[in-house]
Scaffold this active site. Structure first.
Site, mmCIF file in Angstrom:
data_model
loop_
_atom_site.group_PDB
_atom_site.id
_atom_site.type_symbol
_atom_site.label_atom_id
_atom_site.label_comp_id
_atom_site.label_asym_id
_atom_site.label_seq_id
_atom_site.Cartn_x
_atom_site.Cartn_y
_atom_site.Cartn_z
ATOM 1 N N GLY A 15 45.661 50.652 31.878
ATOM 2 C CA GLY A 15 45.354 49.230 31.741
ATOM 3 C C GLY A 15 46.564 48.315 31.756
ATOM 4 N N SER A 16 47.679 48.782 32.327
ATOM 5 C CA SER A 16 48.855 47.894 32.326
ATOM 6 C C SER A 16 48.594 46.672 33.212
ATOM 7 C CB SER A 16 50.116 48.640 32.766
ATOM 8 O OG SER A 16 50.089 48.933 34.135
ATOM 9 N N ASN A 17 47.873 46.863 34.308
ATOM 10 C CA ASN A 17 47.540 45.696 35.146
ATOM 11 C C ASN A 17 46.565 44.771 34.428
ATOM 12 O OD1 ASN A 17 48.722 45.701 38.045
ATOM 13 N ND2 ASN A 17 48.279 47.846 37.582
ATOM 14 N N LEU A 88 38.257 53.798 39.272
ATOM 15 C CA LEU A 88 38.203 54.920 40.212
ATOM 16 C C LEU A 88 36.812 55.263 40.742
ATOM 17 C CD1 LEU A 88 40.852 57.214 38.503
ATOM 18 C CD2 LEU A 88 41.159 55.442 40.232
ATOM 19 N N ILE A 91 31.973 51.501 44.164
ATOM 20 C CA ILE A 91 31.141 50.376 43.718
ATOM 21 C C ILE A 91 29.764 50.442 44.397
ATOM 22 C CG2 ILE A 91 31.013 47.839 43.597
ATOM 23 C CD1 ILE A 91 33.297 49.127 41.971
ATOM 24 N N ASN A 105 40.115 44.585 44.696
ATOM 25 C CA ASN A 105 40.728 45.810 44.171
ATOM 26 C C ASN A 105 42.213 45.797 44.480
ATOM 27 O OD1 ASN A 105 40.887 48.595 43.253
ATOM 28 N ND2 ASN A 105 40.981 49.197 45.412
ATOM 29 N N HIS A 107 45.378 48.487 45.318
ATOM 30 C CA HIS A 107 45.669 49.876 45.664
ATOM 31 C C HIS A 107 47.182 50.032 45.775
ATOM 32 C CE1 HIS A 107 44.757 53.863 47.132
ATOM 33 N NE2 HIS A 107 45.745 53.692 47.984
ATOM 34 N N GLU A 177 53.027 45.312 41.444
ATOM 35 C CA GLU A 177 51.659 45.007 40.983
ATOM 36 C C GLU A 177 51.672 43.969 39.873
ATOM 37 O OE1 GLU A 177 49.117 48.981 41.966
ATOM 38 O OE2 GLU A 177 49.940 48.890 39.958
HETATM 39 C C1 GAR Z 1 47.499 51.052 39.589
HETATM 40 O O1 GAR Z 1 48.699 51.488 40.161
HETATM 41 C C2 GAR Z 1 46.486 50.771 40.676
HETATM 42 O O2 GAR Z 1 47.056 50.309 41.857
HETATM 43 C C3 GAR Z 1 45.883 52.138 40.871
HETATM 44 O O3 GAR Z 1 45.756 52.649 39.575
HETATM 45 C C4 GAR Z 1 46.847 52.187 38.777
HETATM 46 C C5 GAR Z 1 46.320 51.717 37.449
HETATM 47 O O4 GAR Z 1 47.367 51.473 36.555
HETATM 48 N N1 GAR Z 1 44.619 52.064 41.563
HETATM 49 C C6 GAR Z 1 44.234 52.985 42.447
HETATM 50 O O5 GAR Z 1 44.909 53.966 42.722
HETATM 51 C C7 GAR Z 1 42.884 52.695 43.089
HETATM 52 N N2 GAR Z 1 42.659 53.552 44.217
HETATM 53 P P1 GAR Z 1 47.117 50.713 35.184
HETATM 54 O O6 GAR Z 1 45.935 51.392 34.495
HETATM 55 O O7 GAR Z 1 48.377 50.877 34.412
HETATM 56 O O8 GAR Z 1 46.814 49.280 35.517
#
Ligand code: GAR
Length: 193
Positions: A15-17, A88, A91, A105, A107, A177
């Site tokens: 969940g850092s994003n 993941l 949808i 989304n 990626h 990101e």
């Molecule tokens: C992120 O790097 C995002 O781009 C990736 O999961 C990570 C989640 O990090 N998403 C995918 O790979 C989708 N196919 P976070 O939980 O620290 O935000």
């Protein structure tokens, strides 16, 4: 036209994003992060959201596939836009139909490279390393029924040095990101209000 757009974040992981997005929109005059939804009961995103006073809801994979319980929740919270921030599951069509061009989304690669089913998180960065690519980056795109396939809204690149480990690549991509995602979301929501 609604005065305030209400954003729901779907996340399965640390969940850092989600955290940088929530912080970005605290006190925003037109956009509110109203809800965080997860299919992972132990996901780090739950604690991060709760610390920042954002409601969290858990659902099972089956409820998600069924989708009506999720749609009801989104209606109840008057959600106008959805962002997948490290989510993941695929949808369901009913969700895409209820939110046409209102789901995006992120990626962690330059799609169409290193996308598709099973390509997420560290797997992407390991594949980038293996392939000998000299650059990688992030892609923010609209969501449709296929993995990593909708219209691209934004990409940003970073270099991959020959000595970079997958972990270093992950750190460089994550910095991109965290810097760009909240700003792209803001621009996207304000242009689709
Ligand atoms: C992120 O790097 C995002 O781009 C990736 O999961 C990570 C989640 O990090 N998403 C995918 O790979 C989708 N196919 P976070 O939980 O620290 O935000």
């Amino acid at each position: 036209m609604k005065l305030t757009s209400r954003l729901a974040l779907f996340a399965s992981g640390s969940g850092s994003n989600a955290e940088v997005i929530i912080r970005h929109f605290k006190n925003h005059p037109q956009i509110e992060v109203a809800l965080v939804l997860t299919n992972n009961a132990t996901a780090g995103v739950i604690e991060r959201a709760q610390k920042l006073d954002v409601q969290t809801k858990f659902f099972t994979r089956e409820q998600f596939r069924e989708s009506e319980p999720i749609l009801q929740l989104l209606r109840e919270y008057e959600i106008t836009h959805i962002v997948l921030a490290g989510f993941l599951l695929q949808i369901p069509t009913s969700l895409i139909q209820e939110y046409p061009s209102r789901i995006i989304n992120i990626h962690p690669s330059l799609l169409p490279k290193f996308g598709g089913k099973g390509m997420y998180g560290m797997k992407v960065h390991e594949a980038v390393k293996q392939s000998g690519e000299t650059e990688t980056g992030i892609t923010i795109h609209e969501v449709n029924e296929h993995y990593d396939d909708g219209r691209v809204l934004f990409q940003a690149k970073c270099k991959v040095e020959a000595t970079d480990t997958p972990e270093q690549i992950a750190r460089n991509v994550q910095a991109l990101e965290h810097h760009h995602f909240p700003l792209v979301i803001e621009k996207w929501i304000l242009s689709t209000k």
